[in-house]
Design an enzyme around this catalytic site. Structure first.
Site: not given
Length: 458
Positions: A157, A278, A284, A291
């Site tokens: 979970h 970024s 970043k 992704e």
């Protein structure tokens, strides 16, 4: 110029808009090597059965080799009016050999020709995906020895549950990808049945030898029913499903590592060669490959649905709708191949953030279940042990300490049966070492599994 696909029954040429609408050469050109191989096998079979001469078969095979070289070099003009790669190759053959070239199509139809070519292409593509999955398994396995001493929190979970060895995590993915490889192997058996020779729909009255052609093309057998063969795209659906399962496994792995690479988790660092920056935030380091792997899985699953809907209402036997089976499956294979080509080096090059993991491993009371099972081994009923450990954990939470730091006398207030031996199972390291069952994260069991996989994947 004569088109092999249009006979004398037609009173007018095809509307140019129809030609544009119906063409498939823009995507089925990738079948050309398989089409040429199938055509050469068919020509040799025709010669062996006395349907064409040996000299004619040799001329056909030689010309097909020349055409293949042209296609390899992108030197054969592709014309929409010839619709597909099969007609392009046949037309090029006729232009070279005239009537000898026209004999090649004896005893076959484009229906069985296309099915055979596609089966051979899918067979090769499945083999390539299997090879890439093996490389990914080997990448995970290569981490096991180096990460053998790292303990990670396992989640249910998405909440911390129990401690596990890092190699146990890597072995979990090896198992998933092994099932994917088993599905590929099983799927390949049904793909690898030769369609050639069933002709358009009912077979042929010409005495051909389908078995000889099937053997020449490395098929395991022949399809048994001409009606079924003309309409069958089960092998496409099954391949798309296998790719869909692989996509879900890759997506789940990507999601996990995306989370692990956040500041909040801080468990893993991906190689910078597989990340991007970024345009506005200079600090970043974005896990774009992960992704995109997660995102591209949607395409693969969407392609499976497209193919299922494509065939759901088709009557026997062949229908032109089936031309639309190739773009979705080609895309699924291309997508999974691209993901896997990056996955293995990413896995091999990632770094576990050992200090961060170690600093947080005792958070979340991962040893609570081990404490409960310790009580059970001492003779306490499971439900009572579960209740008492819950109370002990509650006490530790109020005091803001770990279970191993909770004084024994405080634990005994809830469970008087406990003694100093309870320390043997408290703390993540001791909890991991307490496991004994097969398939568990026991160091002994994990070491056994690593050894087994080293032998299997070598």
């Amino acid at each position: 110029m004569e088109s092999p696909s249009r006979g004398g029954v037609f009173s007018e040429g095809t509307d140019s808009r129809v030609e544009q609408f119906a063409e498939s050469i823009s995507f089925d050109r990738r079948l050309y090597r398989h089409d040429i191989r199938g055509s050469k096998a068919h020509a040799q079979m025709l010669a062996s059965e006395g349907l064409i001469s040996n000299d004619e078969a040799e001329q056909i095979c030689t010309a097909l080799d020349e055409i293949e070289k042209q296609l390899d070099a992108d030197e054969l003009p592709l014309r929409i009016e010839l619709e597909d790669i099969h007609m392009h190759i046949e037309q090029a053959l006729i232009e070279r050999l005239g009537d000898v070239g026209r004999k090649l199509h004896t005893g076959r139809s484009r229906n069985d020709q296309v099915s055979t070519d596609f089966r051979m292409w899918v067979r090769d593509a499945l083999d390539d995906i299997d090879r890439l999955l093996l490389e990914l398994q080997q990448a995970f396995l290569s981490r096991c020895d180096a990460d053998a001493d790292v303990i990670l929190p396992a989640y249910t979970h998405l909440q911390r549950a129990q401690p596990v060895l890092a190699p146990h995590y890597w072995l979990a993915y090896i198992e998933k990808f092994e099932r994917d490889r088993q599905r590929i192997k099983d799927c390949r058996k049904r793909v690898n049945q030769c369609s050639l020779g069933v002709a358009a729909v009912a077979g042929t009255s010409i005495a051909i030898d389908r078995n000889a052609t099937a053997k020449s093309l490395d098929f395991e057998g022949m399809t048994a029913n001409s009606l079924d063969t003309s309409s069958d795209r089960d092998f496409v659906l099954e391949s798309a499903f296998v790719l869909g399962v692989i996509a879900t496994h890759l997506s789940g792995w990507a999601e996990e590592w995306i989370l692990w690479s956040t500041v909040e988790f801080g468990f893993i660092k991906s190689p910078h060669a597989f990340c991007t920056g970024s345009s506005i935030m200079p600090q970043k380091v974005n896990p774009d490959v992960l992704e995109l792997t997660r995102g591209k899985s949607a395409r693969v699953l969407g392609n499976l649905q497209t193919l299922m809907v494509l065939v759901k209402g088709l009557p026997l036997a062949y229908n032109r709708d089936l031309q639309e089976d190739k773009p979705p499956l080609f895309d699924s294979f291309d997508t999974i191949q691209a993901c896997l080509q990056l996955a293995a080096p990413l896995v091999a090059g990632a770094e576990l953030q050992r200090e961060r993991i170690s600093a947080s491993i005792e958070e979340g009371y991962l040893d609570a279940t081990s404490l409960m099972e310790f009580m059970i081994r001492k003779g306490m009923p499971q439900r009572r042990a579960h209740h008492l450990v819950g109370a002990i954990v509650g006490e530790a939470m109020r005091r803001r300490v770990t279970l191993s730091d909770l004084p024994l006398e405080v634990m005994q207030e809830h469970a008087p049966e406990l003694d100093a031996s309870v320390r043997e199972v408290l703390g993540s390291k001791q909890a991991v070492e307490a496991f004994v069952s097969e398939g568990s994260t026991s160091p002994k069991r994990v070491a056994q599994q690593v050894a087994i996989w080293k032998e299997r994947l070598s």
